[in-house]
Design an enzyme around this catalytic site. Sequence first.
Site, PDB file in Angstrom:
ATOM      1  N   ASN A  10     -14.268  54.359  36.758  1.00  0.00           N
ATOM      2  CA  ASN A  10     -13.618  55.579  37.335  1.00  0.00           C
ATOM      3  C   ASN A  10     -13.991  56.599  36.204  1.00  0.00           C
ATOM      4  OD1 ASN A  10     -12.208  57.697  38.300  1.00  0.00           O
ATOM      5  ND2 ASN A  10     -10.271  56.486  37.895  1.00  0.00           N
ATOM      6  N   GLU A  96      -2.697  58.734  38.930  1.00  0.00           N
ATOM      7  CA  GLU A  96      -2.718  60.238  38.497  1.00  0.00           C
ATOM      8  C   GLU A  96      -2.668  61.150  39.700  1.00  0.00           C
ATOM      9  OE1 GLU A  96      -5.465  58.821  34.932  1.00  0.00           O
ATOM     10  OE2 GLU A  96      -6.483  59.811  36.575  1.00  0.00           O
ATOM     11  N   SER A 210      -6.599  50.787  30.126  1.00  0.00           N
ATOM     12  CA  SER A 210      -7.229  50.593  28.641  1.00  0.00           C
ATOM     13  C   SER A 210      -8.176  49.524  28.543  1.00  0.00           C
ATOM     14  CB  SER A 210      -6.211  50.719  27.725  1.00  0.00           C
ATOM     15  OG  SER A 210      -5.336  51.998  27.736  1.00  0.00           O
TER      16      SER A 210
END
Length: 247
Positions: A10, A96, A210
């Site tokens: 992404n 998000e 992460s």
Amino acid sequence: MARKFFVGGNFKMNGSISSITEIVDNLNKAQLDSNVETVIAPPALYLLLVREKSKKEIGVAAQNVFDKPNGAFTGEISVQHLKDSGINWAILGHSERRTILGETDEVVASKTKYATENGVSVIWCCGESLEQREAGQTLDVIAKQLAALKAKISDWSKIVIAYEPIWAIGTGKVATTEQAQEVHASIRQWLAQNVSQSVADETRILYGGSVSEKNCKDLSKQPDIDGFLVGGASLKPAFVDIINCKL
């Protein structure tokens, strides 16, 4: 049937024509594990560029798609636009978009229903905030997100689930291997109990948050982790190492 390992990249709102071309060229030249399904999601403006330059084995995803066929929806992209451009995937429900843009569980489910029923596969994201994790609500939050999805869809074959703990996205904090496996196992158990055993067995569940070339090998060994949705690291050459983490 074994679940095929899946690695999504992404790019979020990053990149330029030159930098994204460089990323694609790097992927095209690399010896990627043929047992891994690789899909990359550039910003919308670069979808055609990436589809035209990428080798056919690499899938391309939009980072969002609307739940109407066409019309007066300024700024939105339709499923038909994607299909017309050779784009067969979309990321939906990323935290998000849920948190910054206010997309509800129901909105995400509606978009997922429309996309999958009209020929676009979906990387459907779920996950909890740090406050929810610390309050012991992780599994309840994800069950609620899954329940909203189940209320809208019946065919799960075009859905890949991505578990992304919000507190680990872009922070450098990573859920421990044990934490990730626990949540992935609970998602699979929820599918078995609320949808069907076959959907639980066949649905791929990715970890995101992460992910790097340093932690991917340990995570990939867990029985219920079927791949990754990679953020920042997908913009770097090390993305190839993540795709090849099973080699």
